[in-house]
Motif scaffolding. Structure first.
Motif, PDB file in Angstrom:
ATOM      1  N   SER A  59       0.853  -1.180   0.000  1.00  0.00           N
ATOM      2  CA  SER A  59       0.000   0.000   0.000  1.00  0.00           C
ATOM      3  C   SER A  59       0.889   1.230   0.000  1.00  0.00           C
ATOM      4  O   SER A  59       2.124   1.131  -0.026  1.00  0.00           O
ATOM      5  CB  SER A  59      -0.897   0.018   1.247  1.00  0.00           C
ATOM      6  N   SER A  99      -2.117  -6.718  -6.267  1.00  0.00           N
ATOM      7  CA  SER A  99      -2.132  -6.104  -7.586  1.00  0.00           C
ATOM      8  C   SER A  99      -0.827  -6.460  -8.286  1.00  0.00           C
ATOM      9  O   SER A  99       0.029  -7.160  -7.718  1.00  0.00           O
ATOM     10  CB  SER A  99      -2.280  -4.588  -7.468  1.00  0.00           C
ATOM     11  N   LEU A 107      -1.773   9.784  -1.165  1.00  0.00           N
ATOM     12  CA  LEU A 107      -3.114   9.316  -1.536  1.00  0.00           C
ATOM     13  C   LEU A 107      -4.069  10.453  -1.854  1.00  0.00           C
ATOM     14  O   LEU A 107      -5.247  10.200  -2.135  1.00  0.00           O
ATOM     15  CB  LEU A 107      -3.708   8.482  -0.388  1.00  0.00           C
ATOM     16  N   ARG A 166      -6.616  10.426  -4.760  1.00  0.00           N
ATOM     17  CA  ARG A 166      -7.705   9.456  -4.654  1.00  0.00           C
ATOM     18  C   ARG A 166      -8.552   9.666  -3.399  1.00  0.00           C
ATOM     19  O   ARG A 166      -9.755   9.434  -3.408  1.00  0.00           O
ATOM     20  CB  ARG A 166      -7.138   8.029  -4.658  1.00  0.00           C
ATOM     21  N   TYR A 179     -10.943   4.850   1.415  1.00  0.00           N
ATOM     22  CA  TYR A 179     -10.366   4.714   0.077  1.00  0.00           C
ATOM     23  C   TYR A 179     -10.028   3.262  -0.228  1.00  0.00           C
ATOM     24  O   TYR A 179     -10.396   2.728  -1.278  1.00  0.00           O
ATOM     25  CB  TYR A 179      -9.112   5.581  -0.057  1.00  0.00           C
ATOM     26  N   TYR A 180      -9.340   2.592   0.695  1.00  0.00           N
ATOM     27  CA  TYR A 180      -8.911   1.224   0.436  1.00  0.00           C
ATOM     28  C   TYR A 180     -10.101   0.267   0.323  1.00  0.00           C
ATOM     29  O   TYR A 180     -10.090  -0.655  -0.502  1.00  0.00           O
ATOM     30  CB  TYR A 180      -7.940   0.761   1.520  1.00  0.00           C
ATOM     31  N   ARG A 200     -13.085   1.055  -0.779  1.00  0.00           N
ATOM     32  CA  ARG A 200     -13.721   1.336  -2.069  1.00  0.00           C
ATOM     33  C   ARG A 200     -12.932   0.681  -3.206  1.00  0.00           C
ATOM     34  O   ARG A 200     -13.509   0.099  -4.128  1.00  0.00           O
ATOM     35  CB  ARG A 200     -13.805   2.850  -2.272  1.00  0.00           C
ATOM     36  N   THR A 201     -11.627   0.758  -3.137  1.00  0.00           N
ATOM     37  CA  THR A 201     -10.777   0.139  -4.148  1.00  0.00           C
ATOM     38  C   THR A 201     -10.942  -1.373  -4.143  1.00  0.00           C
ATOM     39  O   THR A 201     -11.014  -2.011  -5.198  1.00  0.00           O
ATOM     40  CB  THR A 201      -9.300   0.502  -3.896  1.00  0.00           C
ATOM     41  N   TYR A 202     -11.009  -1.947  -2.952  1.00  0.00           N
ATOM     42  CA  TYR A 202     -11.149  -3.396  -2.832  1.00  0.00           C
ATOM     43  C   TYR A 202     -12.472  -3.863  -3.433  1.00  0.00           C
ATOM     44  O   TYR A 202     -12.524  -4.844  -4.181  1.00  0.00           O
ATOM     45  CB  TYR A 202     -11.061  -3.797  -1.357  1.00  0.00           C
ATOM     46  N   HIS A 238     -14.242  -2.397  -5.704  1.00  0.00           N
ATOM     47  CA  HIS A 238     -14.169  -2.226  -7.163  1.00  0.00           C
ATOM     48  C   HIS A 238     -13.456  -3.417  -7.804  1.00  0.00           C
ATOM     49  O   HIS A 238     -13.875  -3.911  -8.862  1.00  0.00           O
ATOM     50  CB  HIS A 238     -13.429  -0.931  -7.502  1.00  0.00           C
ATOM     51  N   ASP A 239     -12.399  -3.900  -7.155  1.00  0.00           N
ATOM     52  CA  ASP A 239     -11.659  -5.037  -7.702  1.00  0.00           C
ATOM     53  C   ASP A 239     -12.520  -6.296  -7.678  1.00  0.00           C
ATOM     54  O   ASP A 239     -12.466  -7.116  -8.609  1.00  0.00           O
ATOM     55  CB  ASP A 239     -10.381  -5.259  -6.901  1.00  0.00           C
ATOM     56  N   ARG A 255     -14.775  -6.136 -10.569  1.00  0.00           N
ATOM     57  CA  ARG A 255     -14.018  -6.379 -11.801  1.00  0.00           C
ATOM     58  C   ARG A 255     -13.804  -7.867 -12.037  1.00  0.00           C
ATOM     59  O   ARG A 255     -13.845  -8.341 -13.171  1.00  0.00           O
ATOM     60  CB  ARG A 255     -12.666  -5.659 -11.715  1.00  0.00           C
TER      61      ARG A 255
END
Length: 344
Positions: free
Chosen positions: A174, A213, A267, A270, A298-299, A301-303, A305-306, A309
């Motif tokens: 991170s 990632s 960060l 973002r 933030y983290y 939300r990113t997780y 989204h993945d 995906r």
């Protein structure tokens, strides 16, 4: 007598590995556990290379001899200190003049010498082919702060096959990942370390690996491994947000506040200006739990989204309030009851 060995036999041969390439070549990437034992410095190597291009091989060899001559006694003394059993393994870039010359010198001085056929270049070919070998995998996902790394370490203690990408990369993956960590290896060296472990895994048992990632800090996960991770069975571990915040404070509570602030400010694009400023103020006030709560938005939300995906349903395991060891045992119990486990 000097032996010429393939990479497999070279690995198994006795004695320390002496890398006679220049310090710069060694720093870029080297065999795991090899010792830098340069015949030329970076400047001397460049000088000999220029001479070779401009005046030819014969003149370059003469220049090399002039440079190496005064070093010979020192090289022998150093090698004997490194190899009290008088057995050494030696390699250069392509298994050519540098390793051959050093091998001759050390053999003449009474050491048993093994040379790597094809040198480091051949080793890098072995790395690529090794990383491409298929291995059954279980990928462990979960939001930031769920303790995935500690659970993987517990699985290893239980005898499971574990590939710790973050441990090999010296980075927690991170913006804060480099804090309290030693310098990262180059991506090339990261691949070398991965291949050393990958070749030891049994193809008959699953390899546990944390979801990552493509980048772990500055290290890039090799495509060969990444493709297997994306196709592998995945599970997600769950903990409550208060528990996650507690774990994050435990991890980063000893970090330098200036480092935490710098990582938070990276960060900003973002996280947003206001949230970044709020988190920084919490850090300055020593309230790391409040700062982590802001950053988790933030983290998380990113997780999520993945997960979208990936487009596939991922089974979950709730390990709330469990120690890393208890969570590891829970994961083992759960996966052995899932249909896909038998295919691992």
């Amino acid at each position: 007598m000097t032996q010429l060995l393939s990479i497999t036999d070279f690995w198994q041969a006795p004695g320390p590995i002496l890398d006679v390439r220049s310090p710069g070549e060694y720093a870029q990437g080297h065999l795991p556990h090899a010792v830098s034992f340069p015949l030329f410095s970076d400047e001397e190597r460049a000088q000999v290379g220029t001479c070779y291009k401009q005046q030819g091989k014969e003149t370059a060899v003469e220049l090399g001899l002039e440079i190496v001559g005064p070093k010979m006694a020192g090289l022998v003394k150093q090698a004997k200190t490194l190899a009290p059993e008088r057995q050494v393994r030696v390699h250069c870039w392509r298994g050519g003049m540098r390793s051959g010359s050093v091998g001759w010198l050390l053999e003449t001085s009474g050491l048993d010498v093994a040379l790597l056929t094809g040198g480091y270049k051949a080793f890098r070919g072995w790395v690529r082919s090794t990383l491409a070998m298929p291995r059954p995998m279980i990928v462990v996902g979960g939001m930031t702060g769920t303790g995935k790394t500690d659970i993987l370490h517990a699985l290893r203690d239980l005898g499971e096959q574990v590939l710790d990408l973050e441990g090999l990369a010296n980075h927690r993956g991170s913006s804060y990942g480099a804090l309290m960590q030693p310098p990262q290896p180059s991506t090339e060296q990261f691949e070398n370390l991965l291949a050393e472990q990958w070749c030891q895994f049994s193809p008959d048992r699953p390899v546990w690996i944390e979801a990552e990632s493509r980048q772990v800090g500055a290290c890039r996960v090799p495509d060969e491994i990444m493709q297997q991770m994306e196709a592998a069975n995945t599970l997600e571990i769950l903990r409550s947000e208060p528990e996650r915040l507690k774990l994050l404070v435990e991890i980063y509570g000893q970090a330098d506040p200036d480092g935490l602030i710098a990582a938070t400010e990276r960060l900003q694009r973002r996280l947003g200006g206001l949230r970044t400023q709020t988190a920084v103020e919490h850090i300055k006030q020593g309230d790391l739990a409040a700062a982590a709560s802001v950053v988790l938005s933030y983290y998380d939300r990113t997780y999520r989204h993945d997960l979208v995906r990936r487009g596939k349903e991922i089974p979950t395991v709730n390990v709330a309030e469990m120690s890393a060891m208890d969570a590891a045992r829970c994961l083992l119990y759960q996966v052995k009851n899932w249909e896909w486990y038998s295919s691992c």
